[in-house]
Design an enzyme around this catalytic site. Structure first.
Site, short mmCIF file in Angstrom:
data_model
loop_
_atom_site.label_atom_id
_atom_site.label_comp_id
_atom_site.label_asym_id
_atom_site.label_seq_id
_atom_site.Cartn_x
_atom_site.Cartn_y
_atom_site.Cartn_z
N ASP A 161 0.83 -1.21 0.00
CA ASP A 161 0.00 0.00 0.00
C ASP A 161 0.86 1.26 0.00
O ASP A 161 2.01 1.24 0.43
CB ASP A 161 -0.87 0.08 1.27
CG ASP A 161 -1.80 -1.11 1.39
OD1 ASP A 161 -2.17 -1.68 0.35
OD2 ASP A 161 -2.16 -1.43 2.54
N1 URA Z 1 -1.33 -5.97 3.85
C1 URA Z 1 -1.75 -4.71 3.93
O1 URA Z 1 -2.75 -4.42 4.56
N2 URA Z 1 -1.05 -3.77 3.29
C2 URA Z 1 0.07 -4.01 2.58
O2 URA Z 1 0.66 -3.10 2.01
C3 URA Z 1 0.50 -5.35 2.51
C4 URA Z 1 -0.22 -6.31 3.15
#
Ligand code: URA
Length: 237
Positions: A105
């Site tokens: 993310d």
């Molecule tokens: N899980 C999440 O919530 N965010 C990420 O970036 C990777 C795994």
């Protein structure tokens, strides 16, 4: 580059284009694990995995494998329509086009592998390979024993049940905790959603390993090439 499958096969030296067409029509050519039975298919020679007689069809090219410690505040794509910083902005002096395997993310930091090897991308992203991914999460609640058990059994998020996951409390704070979380899938915002399901908001999230590949001492925004040992490990998965 996007090109017709038979052209790609010819360029890789499998057979002439016409002969390659016959091989395709005979169902002998596989793209990303599926037999292709008709002509006209186009492939991306950087991403798609083409196989013939059980072997990967490849051009004689050098593959590049990079691990980046992705900082927060950049997106895991090659280009962003809104002009935001992307992970590629951190990779300098590379002649080949590399792309990220999987996604972190915008507000997650940590280990991201970038490559131009479509086969490893396929291996690492296919759920059947069940590769553990380890995260450190800071959350605003201390999970109970029951919460940990729920994680271990797998949780229902967005209408599907996750594979069993692990949750360890590394540190407890007055109003929260630092957790180590190990999951085996890579669904959209999976760790955040799993934590939410047990009543914890994720305040900070960092991925520290994918299988045996570890972020180690890389600082945010820094990258390095994978060692031969690490590459062989990934290829053996
Ligand atoms: N899980 C999440 O919530 N965010 C990420 O970036 C990777 C795994």
């Amino acid at each position: 580059m996007i090109l017709r499958l038979q052209k790609y096969m010819a360029e890789c030296g499998v057979a002439s284009r016409r002969k390659s067409e016959e091989l395709i029509l005979d169902g002998k050519v596989f793209v990303n694990g599926k037999a292709v039975m008709e002509l006209g298919m186009k492939i991306d020679d950087e991403k798609d995995v083409v196989e013939f007689e059980g072997k990967r069809v490849v051009k004689n090219k050098k593959y590049i494998y990079i691990i980046l410690n992705k900082p927060e505040g950049c997106i895991t794509t090659v280009k962003d329509q809104f002009g935001r910083k992307t992970v590629l902005d951190y990779i300098k002096n590379i002649n080949s086009r590399v792309y990220p395997i999987g996604r972190l993310d915008y507000d997650t930091s940590g280990l991201l592998i970038l490559t131009n090897d479509g086969e490893i991308t396929y291996t690492l992203t296919h759920p059947k390979h069940n590769i553990p991914k380890t995260y450190i999460a800071e959350v605003d609640k201390i999970p109970s024993g029951g919460d940990i058990l729920k994680f271990n059994k797998g949780l229902v998020i967005d209408g599907y049940k996750t594979a069993p996951a692990k949750l360890y409390i590394i540190e407890k704070y007055e109003k929260g905790a630092k957790l180590k979380i190990i999951i085996h899938e890579g669904r959209n915002r999976q760790v955040r959603k799993m934590c939410k399901k047990i009543g914890c908001n994720v305040l900070k999230l960092k991925r520290i390993s994918i299988g045996k590949i570890e972020i180690g001492k890389l600082k945010k925004g820094e990258y390095r090439f994978l060692s031969d040992k690490e590459i062989n490990y990934l290829k053996g998965l």
